[in-house]
Design a protein around this motif. Structure first.
Motif, PDB file in Angstrom:
ATOM      1  N   ILE A 186      41.982  25.346  37.096  1.00 22.14           N
ATOM      2  CA  ILE A 186      41.573  25.785  35.758  1.00 22.14           C
ATOM      3  C   ILE A 186      40.582  26.936  35.865  1.00 22.14           C
ATOM      4  N   VAL A 187      39.578  26.739  36.716  1.00 20.42           N
ATOM      5  CA  VAL A 187      38.598  27.797  36.926  1.00 20.42           C
ATOM      6  C   VAL A 187      39.303  29.050  37.424  1.00 20.42           C
ATOM      7  N   GLU A 188      40.195  28.856  38.351  1.00 20.82           N
ATOM      8  CA  GLU A 188      40.932  29.962  38.939  1.00 20.82           C
ATOM      9  C   GLU A 188      41.641  30.778  37.878  1.00 20.82           C
ATOM     10  N   GLU A 189      42.342  30.090  37.002  1.00 21.30           N
ATOM     11  CA  GLU A 189      43.085  30.783  35.953  1.00 21.30           C
ATOM     12  C   GLU A 189      42.143  31.506  34.990  1.00 21.30           C
ATOM     13  N   THR A 190      41.063  30.840  34.640  1.00 19.92           N
ATOM     14  CA  THR A 190      40.075  31.466  33.753  1.00 19.92           C
ATOM     15  C   THR A 190      39.539  32.754  34.365  1.00 19.92           C
ATOM     16  N   GLN A 191      39.132  32.654  35.607  1.00 22.92           N
ATOM     17  CA  GLN A 191      38.570  33.811  36.297  1.00 22.92           C
ATOM     18  C   GLN A 191      39.603  34.922  36.405  1.00 22.92           C
ATOM     19  N   PHE A 192      40.800  34.526  36.710  1.00 19.27           N
ATOM     20  CA  PHE A 192      41.881  35.503  36.865  1.00 19.27           C
ATOM     21  C   PHE A 192      42.067  36.292  35.574  1.00 19.27           C
ATOM     22  N   LYS A 193      42.088  35.590  34.480  1.00 18.82           N
ATOM     23  CA  LYS A 193      42.259  36.252  33.179  1.00 18.82           C
ATOM     24  C   LYS A 193      41.068  37.148  32.856  1.00 18.82           C
ATOM     25  N   LEU A 194      39.892  36.659  33.208  1.00 23.24           N
ATOM     26  CA  LEU A 194      38.691  37.451  32.971  1.00 23.24           C
ATOM     27  C   LEU A 194      38.790  38.776  33.733  1.00 23.24           C
ATOM     28  N   LEU A 195      39.257  38.676  34.967  1.00 18.52           N
ATOM     29  CA  LEU A 195      39.420  39.878  35.788  1.00 18.52           C
ATOM     30  C   LEU A 195      40.454  40.816  35.167  1.00 18.52           C
ATOM     31  N   LEU A 196      41.521  40.234  34.681  1.00 21.40           N
ATOM     32  CA  LEU A 196      42.559  41.028  34.021  1.00 21.40           C
ATOM     33  C   LEU A 196      41.971  41.774  32.831  1.00 21.40           C
ATOM     34  N   ASP A 197      41.151  41.077  32.054  1.00 18.91           N
ATOM     35  CA  ASP A 197      40.487  41.685  30.900  1.00 18.91           C
ATOM     36  C   ASP A 197      39.624  42.871  31.327  1.00 18.91           C
ATOM     37  N   LYS A 198      39.035  42.756  32.499  1.00 17.51           N
ATOM     38  CA  LYS A 198      38.164  43.835  32.969  1.00 17.51           C
ATOM     39  C   LYS A 198      38.961  44.909  33.686  1.00 17.51           C
ATOM     40  N   LYS A 199      40.269  44.766  33.603  1.00 17.25           N
ATOM     41  CA  LYS A 199      41.173  45.796  34.119  1.00 17.25           C
ATOM     42  C   LYS A 199      41.013  46.099  35.603  1.00 17.25           C
ATOM     43  N   VAL A 200      40.937  45.047  36.403  1.00 15.49           N
ATOM     44  CA  VAL A 200      40.969  45.262  37.843  1.00 15.49           C
ATOM     45  C   VAL A 200      42.361  45.770  38.210  1.00 15.49           C
ATOM     46  N   ASP A 201      42.445  46.494  39.319  1.00 16.31           N
ATOM     47  CA  ASP A 201      43.730  47.068  39.709  1.00 16.31           C
ATOM     48  C   ASP A 201      44.593  46.066  40.467  1.00 16.31           C
ATOM     49  N   GLY A 202      43.960  45.010  40.942  1.00 22.56           N
ATOM     50  CA  GLY A 202      44.704  43.992  41.666  1.00 22.56           C
ATOM     51  C   GLY A 202      43.795  42.839  42.012  1.00 22.56           C
ATOM     52  N   VAL A 203      44.386  41.694  42.351  1.00 28.97           N
ATOM     53  CA  VAL A 203      43.520  40.601  42.810  1.00 28.97           C
ATOM     54  C   VAL A 203      44.057  39.944  44.067  1.00 28.97           C
ATOM     55  N   ILE A 204      43.103  39.710  44.954  1.00 25.41           N
ATOM     56  CA  ILE A 204      43.370  39.042  46.219  1.00 25.41           C
ATOM     57  C   ILE A 204      42.834  37.634  46.058  1.00 25.41           C
ATOM     58  N   LEU A 205      43.637  36.650  46.426  1.00 23.53           N
ATOM     59  CA  LEU A 205      43.094  35.307  46.232  1.00 23.53           C
ATOM     60  C   LEU A 205      43.508  34.279  47.255  1.00 23.53           C
ATOM     61  N   VAL A 206      42.568  33.366  47.492  1.00 24.48           N
ATOM     62  CA  VAL A 206      42.827  32.186  48.294  1.00 24.48           C
ATOM     63  C   VAL A 206      43.337  31.152  47.310  1.00 24.48           C
ATOM     64  N   ALA A 207      44.616  30.903  47.367  1.00 25.00           N
ATOM     65  CA  ALA A 207      45.283  30.110  46.346  1.00 25.00           C
ATOM     66  C   ALA A 207      44.962  28.622  46.406  1.00 25.00           C
ATOM     67  N   SER A 208      44.863  28.022  45.245  1.00 23.45           N
ATOM     68  CA  SER A 208      44.848  26.565  45.180  1.00 23.45           C
ATOM     69  C   SER A 208      46.259  26.166  44.753  1.00 23.45           C
ATOM     70  N   LYS A 209      46.522  24.905  44.732  1.00 23.97           N
ATOM     71  CA  LYS A 209      47.892  24.503  44.386  1.00 23.97           C
ATOM     72  C   LYS A 209      48.291  24.955  42.990  1.00 23.97           C
ATOM     73  N   TYR A 210      47.360  24.859  42.082  1.00 23.67           N
ATOM     74  CA  TYR A 210      47.644  25.184  40.688  1.00 23.67           C
ATOM     75  C   TYR A 210      48.049  26.647  40.494  1.00 23.67           C
ATOM     76  N   THR A 211      47.464  27.486  41.283  1.00 22.05           N
ATOM     77  CA  THR A 211      47.706  28.926  41.167  1.00 22.05           C
ATOM     78  C   THR A 211      49.175  29.285  41.073  1.00 22.05           C
ATOM     79  N   THR A 212      49.911  28.762  41.999  1.00 21.13           N
ATOM     80  CA  THR A 212      51.328  29.053  42.124  1.00 21.13           C
ATOM     81  C   THR A 212      52.014  29.227  40.787  1.00 21.13           C
ATOM     82  N   LYS A 213      51.998  28.188  40.023  1.00 22.38           N
ATOM     83  CA  LYS A 213      52.719  28.177  38.764  1.00 22.38           C
ATOM     84  C   LYS A 213      52.289  29.338  37.878  1.00 22.38           C
ATOM     85  N   TYR A 214      51.020  29.497  37.739  1.00 23.61           N
ATOM     86  CA  TYR A 214      50.503  30.546  36.860  1.00 23.61           C
ATOM     87  C   TYR A 214      50.874  31.928  37.349  1.00 23.61           C
TER      88      TYR A 214
END
Lengths: 338, 338
Positions: free
Chosen positions: A105-133
């Motif tokens: 949940i935190v991961e998805e929230t943060q990811f969206k926040l980053l998207l809002d701030k218009k990052v050019d890309g994101v590198i991530l250490v995935a948790s299981k939940y990440t996959t689906k999203y």
DNA sequence: GACCTCTTTGCAAACGTTTTCAAAATTATA
DNA sequence: TATAATTTTGAAAACGTTTGCAAAGAGGTC
């Protein structure tokens, strides 16, 4: 630096239009050398810095990356983070660091926040939940790091644990050890799973009998290392070496063995996994599999930057080779004192 | 989430002007309840996210902080970083993390880069060079952390080292130690300087003779800890305890003492400084002064956020109290075995 | 019912860029 | 030297917001 200069000021000083200024600042194509020089001079004199925000609004890259990890307090991650940051900064990129604590949940929230701030890309250490999203937002540059999910259209860079485990067990084997306990996890991450699989595979290939009672599973923490060792001792099974899923576990193991009067490496050989900085400060210094985490971070960023610039958009699955660092916690079986 | 929705789309769906939409999204002042609801519904349906970039161009905050530290690979910093990140995220802020390696040039470059990206403020662990530069860009929110410079118009939050050192030395004193060596630095940072001053002060207050030969200076690293101990041993001066400038040094000290057959804590008591995570995984577990780094990070961010929001713009100089963690490397003098 | 006040709304101008398009200047071609 | 082709330049329209200002509505007061 009282108030920010704009492209307009530069244009005025250089005696050209703002379009011309913009052109020399970007393409530098099709503008007379003379004017170009004038503009460059004006930029210099006014100490003009182009406004990233305004550029971004026109669709230019923000030169910003997001980096999502479980926690920077986990000693496994700092050098990996450093790897991506160094590579990023070398290319004028800045990186947002976020901790997810492994929560989807935190991961998805943060990811969206980053998207809002218009990052050019994101590198991530995935948790299981990440996959689906992530499967849905796949039109956006993402590269997995350290762990991977089985999505064929996502790049990842990780460590080749099959090799890492083989290195460790070969070492133990060559020292004469045959009763090698495994203390770790098979659930935590793709890496953990691979390590356990490789352990079983090695036993099979070496014709060593697989013994369930030499297996203890837990977390990747010091405390868990202690608990798992207690469990192992309780079983009264014979073992002369322990392969630990990570270094933190190994420290716990060593602590508890010591408390029980078991000498390392005289009585039992220990090998860890990760080679976090503290492994060489520990007493005894830990023999462990070095994960090239800095390189993993660096490589993932290179791939990301290539994706963003369009130089190379292909999906990449990279596994970097670990190495064995022999220090003081392993010794030839039965080699007594000294 | 194929293509981003804009305020325009929301306006169309809700059947109002974009100004109205903007108003309900911000002030929410002076707009009829009925329309407000319509807009909110449209936002919901379209899954609209406001464009931070466009807002920033109009002078709105980016909700972004910069954090400049020497290196995330230095185990002293991760929890501090975590402190600022947690507090930042709690308020919808994201943080850029940059490593300066203690170089003033890198620091200034990074700082300007952050400014270009329109961060709302920057929190930094200052190097000496910083001071000069920052004094000029003082119209911008900056808070110093961990170390400080003597600029009265810059906020900082740090740890009260006078207390920390007193805690450590009181402990050693109460254990009967009188020949307490000091291995550290007096140059590295304001904190290092304070620790050395406090050591001298303590000796004076306790009427212990100050002995130059009990002093060794070096870096805040494991390797330096080893070297400094070698130097101390070479001097053949009598010492029964060592106060170390940080934990890394303490690990080096312990290692070298062990190599020389000196038992800890039987022969010599050691106290470190910082209480990095490894201190409790080390064998023997390190007695050390706990620096509340997480709290320092958190507090600095609170102050920063208050500055940005305008709630409280006053310059603040905060010192958080450290505490002593007694573990296994200190013991009453001459208390023999076990 | 006319006038005034106060609230609610929308238009349009910014913010600092990039970029399309057409005009102007230069160079090449006949 | 006139014309075509090419290069260099600038005006103006976008990008997605916020906000000052004026118009429109609503509600009172006389």
């Amino acid at each position: 630096m009282t108030t920010d200069k704009s492209i307009k000021d530069v244009a005025k000083v250089a005696g050209v239009s703002i379009s011309t200024v913009s052109r020399v600042l970007n393409d530098s194509q099709g503008v007379r050398e003379e004017l170009k020089q004038k503009v460059l001079d004006a930029v210099q004199n006014l100490n003009y810095h182009s406004n990233t925000i305004a550029r971004a609004l026109k669709g230019m890259p923000m030169k910003t990356l997001g980096l999502l990890i479980p926690s920077i307090e986990n000693p496994f991650f700092p050098s990996m983070v450093r790897g991506v940051q160094d590579e990023a900064h070398r290319n004028g990129y800045t990186v947002f660091l976020c901790n997810t604590d492994g929560s989807g949940i935190v991961e998805e929230t943060q990811f969206k926040l980053l998207l809002d701030k218009k990052v050019d890309g994101v590198i991530l250490v995935a948790s299981k939940y990440t996959t689906k999203y992530l499967k849905e937002s796949v039109n956006f540059p993402v590269v997995m790091i350290d762990r991977y999910v089985d999505s064929p259209n996502l790049s990842y860079v990780t460590v080749d644990h099959a090799i890492g485990v083989k290195l460790a067990l070969d070492h133990l084997y060559s020292l004469g050890h045959r009763n090698i306990a495994f203390l770790g996890s098979k659930l935590v991450s793709s890496g953990a799973k691979e390590r356990f699989q490789s352990y079983k595979r090695y036993l099979y290939d070496s014709k060593i009998e697989f013994d369930e009672s030499l297996l203890v599973f837990g977390d990747y923490t010091y405390e868990s290392g202690i608990k798992m060792t207690e469990e192992l001792l309780r079983r009264k099974v014979k073992f002369d070496a322990i392969f630990c899923g990570n270094d933190l576990i190994a420290f716990g193991v060593i602590e508890l063995l010591k408390r029980n009067g078991i000498n390392i490496p005289k009585d039992v050989s220990i090998v860890g996994y990760d080679d976090i900085s503290f492994s060489s400060y520990h007493t005894p210094k830990l023999t462990t599999v070095h994960q090239p985490t800095y390189e993993v971070g660096q490589m993932s960023t290179k791939i990301m930057l290539d994706m963003i610039s369009g130089v190379d958009r292909r999906i990449k699955h990279i596994k970097i080779e670990p190495s064995l660092v022999v220090r003081e916690t392993t010794r030839r079986i039965g080699s007594g004192n000294r």
